[in-house]
Write a protein that holds these residues in place. Structure first.
Motif, mmCIF file in Angstrom:
data_model
loop_
_atom_site.group_PDB
_atom_site.id
_atom_site.type_symbol
_atom_site.label_atom_id
_atom_site.label_comp_id
_atom_site.label_asym_id
_atom_site.label_seq_id
_atom_site.Cartn_x
_atom_site.Cartn_y
_atom_site.Cartn_z
ATOM 1 N N CYS A 25 0.885 -1.196 -0.132
ATOM 2 C CA CYS A 25 0.193 -0.210 0.001
ATOM 3 C C CYS A 25 0.864 1.314 0.140
ATOM 4 C CB CYS A 25 -0.896 -0.056 1.029
ATOM 5 S SG CYS A 25 -0.148 -0.186 2.768
ATOM 6 N N HIS A 38 -8.046 4.325 8.025
ATOM 7 C CA HIS A 38 -8.067 3.579 6.959
ATOM 8 C C HIS A 38 -9.125 3.831 5.793
ATOM 9 C CE1 HIS A 38 -7.532 -0.408 5.060
ATOM 10 N NE2 HIS A 38 -8.919 -0.529 4.833
ATOM 11 N N VAL A 39 -10.361 3.970 6.427
ATOM 12 C CA VAL A 39 -11.444 4.416 5.173
ATOM 13 C C VAL A 39 -10.967 5.783 4.601
ATOM 14 C CG1 VAL A 39 -13.747 4.793 5.014
ATOM 15 C CG2 VAL A 39 -13.103 3.057 6.794
ATOM 16 N N LEU A 67 -7.480 4.721 2.205
ATOM 17 C CA LEU A 67 -7.832 3.265 1.519
ATOM 18 C C LEU A 67 -6.246 2.996 0.664
ATOM 19 C CD1 LEU A 67 -11.177 3.905 -0.260
ATOM 20 C CD2 LEU A 67 -10.759 2.597 1.630
ATOM 21 N N PRO A 68 -5.420 2.750 1.670
ATOM 22 C CA PRO A 68 -4.041 2.808 1.330
ATOM 23 C C PRO A 68 -3.557 1.502 0.382
ATOM 24 C CG PRO A 68 -4.171 1.876 3.306
ATOM 25 C CD PRO A 68 -5.494 2.296 3.469
ATOM 26 N N PHE A 69 -4.410 0.480 0.236
ATOM 27 C CA PHE A 69 -3.858 -0.563 -0.424
ATOM 28 C C PHE A 69 -4.252 -0.420 -1.984
ATOM 29 C CE2 PHE A 69 -4.282 -2.696 3.430
ATOM 30 C CZ PHE A 69 -3.359 -3.598 3.723
ATOM 31 N N HIS A 72 -8.021 -2.726 -4.118
ATOM 32 C CA HIS A 72 -9.032 -2.431 -3.090
ATOM 33 C C HIS A 72 -9.669 -3.568 -2.481
ATOM 34 C CE1 HIS A 72 -12.289 -0.027 -1.678
ATOM 35 N NE2 HIS A 72 -13.289 -0.576 -2.393
ATOM 36 N N ASN A 78 -8.382 -3.231 0.874
ATOM 37 C CA ASN A 78 -9.080 -2.038 1.642
ATOM 38 C C ASN A 78 -10.590 -2.720 2.309
ATOM 39 O OD1 ASN A 78 -7.034 -0.218 1.191
ATOM 40 N ND2 ASN A 78 -7.928 0.209 -0.921
ATOM 41 N N ARG A 95 -9.429 -5.257 5.217
ATOM 42 C CA ARG A 95 -8.951 -4.656 6.595
ATOM 43 C C ARG A 95 -9.922 -3.773 6.969
ATOM 44 N NH1 ARG A 95 -4.826 -6.792 8.952
ATOM 45 N NH2 ARG A 95 -2.685 -6.118 8.814
ATOM 46 N N ALA A 96 -10.880 -2.987 6.367
ATOM 47 C CA ALA A 96 -11.742 -2.493 6.839
ATOM 48 C C ALA A 96 -12.818 -3.301 7.700
ATOM 49 C CB ALA A 96 -12.889 -1.657 5.920
ATOM 50 N N ALA A 142 -15.771 1.331 3.412
ATOM 51 C CA ALA A 142 -14.669 1.266 2.641
ATOM 52 C C ALA A 142 -15.125 1.487 1.229
ATOM 53 C CB ALA A 142 -13.873 -0.011 2.775
ATOM 54 N N LYS A 190 -14.751 4.626 -1.674
ATOM 55 C CA LYS A 190 -14.239 4.197 -2.975
ATOM 56 C C LYS A 190 -15.220 5.019 -3.957
ATOM 57 C CE LYS A 190 -13.325 0.881 -6.644
ATOM 58 N NZ LYS A 190 -13.041 -0.778 -6.848
#
Length: 386
Positions: free
Chosen positions: A243, A289-290, A293-295, A298, A301, A304-305, A352, A356
């Motif tokens: 990410c 994180h939300v 959205l580092p990855f 998606h 993302n 992980r969320a 997440a 997006k």
């Protein structure tokens, strides 16, 4: 003036010596920094040009994240907080080693071998890191096996089984997290007396305890450092699970450390306050994180969320159960809280995905605005030329 003239050479020599020392220190720090960034770049991008099954790599990375999340859930949902035995048996199956020990029934497997495994693997990881740094400083980057070993250590110790190995390292103070009638402690092991009272801070036990705590602290620092650099060195890497920033994973590691400390020291402070603190930090992790959205993929993302939202709800649920455990039968309350866990996992996925869609709408609007501005500029240029 004569005195000043006589002292001038000494003053110049002193200043020159201080500047030399300062320059040497700065040069050493820059060398170490370049070496560290170099080895993590090689570790991250070593196999980027090789053909690989991207679907298998992504699935494997997702499984590692789920294994890690299961350990966090088990650490947060402790029986000391008042959780029912049935809940404990269910949560135990989300822990990788707990599931293995449930499937493969051992009569009474000792914990001392796990302590030695953790000490050995952690020491090997640290020594391997130093070895790779030295090889990189000498320009011997053709040695692939130490880099591959470092990647394996980071994946195993840091990404997947961080909580498990940290708990194994802290075996000398394990009696703080278990009942006073536990027959396997640091004292029973060193003294050879199964009836010995656990006393990690007395006698010969204190040496092993202090060394294990130091190694545990170094392991935590190593984990935080590698977690950050594994992402920050190559922010545009397309490797599975990579990410654009490692700051969110750093915060997640802080939550994992707090969960382990809660296991061992919950008897010394209010567990409700500690759980609320974990929930607050986890709120920051989830929101951050939300928002970011580092990855690059998606799907990670989303995963992980969902994990972050689930852990947040687990911490809140434990705080509720701990606050109510002095009351009447909480069987229905506990299972009701537990049944809401999938809802919060799905809620994390939705958060997440909504983010997006919001980003995509913004990009679309910017694209339309840019097209309109470009068209207006072209029309104006045509009018000028006419």
């Amino acid at each position: 003036s004569i005195v000043c003239a006589e002292g001038l050479p000494d003053l110049v020599a002193t200043n020159w010596s201080e500047q030399t020392i300062e320059y040497t220190m700065v040069s050493s720090i820059e060398t170490i920094r370049d070496s560290v960034f170099g080895i993590f770049y090689i570790m991250t991008e070593q196999n980027s040009g090789l053909p690989t099954n991207i679907n298998y790599a992504n699935m494997r990375r997702a499984v590692l994240y789920l294994i890690d999340a299961g350990q966090v859930l088990r650490a947060v949902l402790l029986p000391q907080f008042g959780w029912d035995d049935g809940v404990q048996k269910l949560v135990r199956k989300f822990d990788f080693f707990g599931l293995i020990f449930d499937v493969v029934v051992f009569p009474s497997f000792p914990r001392v071998p796990f302590f030695f495994v953790a000490v050995t693997m952690t020491s090997c990881a640290l020594l391997n890191t130093v070895t790779v740094m030295r090889l990189f400083q000498k320009g011997q980057t053709s040695h692939i096996w130490p880099v591959m070993a470092l990647r394996l250590f980071v994946t195993t110790l840091v990404t997947t089984f961080f909580i498990t190995f940290l708990r194994w390292l802290l075996f000398p103070i394990d009696c703080h997290a278990r009942s006073s009638t536990d027959t396997e402690t640091i004292s029973t092991w060193l003294r050879g007396d199964p009836d010995a009272t656990c006393n990690p801070w007395g006698g010969t036990e204190v040496v092993v305890t202090v060394l294990s705590l130091i190694l545990g602290l170094v392991f935590v620092i190593f984990s935080l450092f590698t977690t950050l650099l594994s992402f920050e060195v190559v922010p545009i890497s397309q490797s599975p699970g990579n990410c654009c920033t490692g700051r969110i994973e750093i915060l997640w590691s802080v939550v994992r450390v707090m969960a382990v400390l809660l296991i061992y020291f919950q008897q010394y402070f209010s567990p409700i306050g500690a759980l609320v603190m974990i929930a607050l930090v986890q709120t920051v992790v989830l929101v951050y994180h939300v928002q970011v959205l580092p990855f690059h993929d998606h799907r990670f993302n989303l995963l992980r969320a969902g994990i972050f939202s689930t852990v947040w709800w687990a911490a809140v649920s434990s705080a509720i159960v701990s606050a109510l455990k002095a009351g009447a039968d909480l069987f229905t309350v506990q299972w009701s809280l537990l049944m809401l866990t999938p809802v919060f996992f799905f809620g994390g996925l939705c958060a997440a995905q909504i983010k997006k869609f919001s980003v995509l709408r913004l990009i679309k609007r910017l694209r339309v605005d840019f097209s309109a501005v470009s068209a207006a500029a072209a029309a104006g240029q045509t009018a000028v030329e006419a």
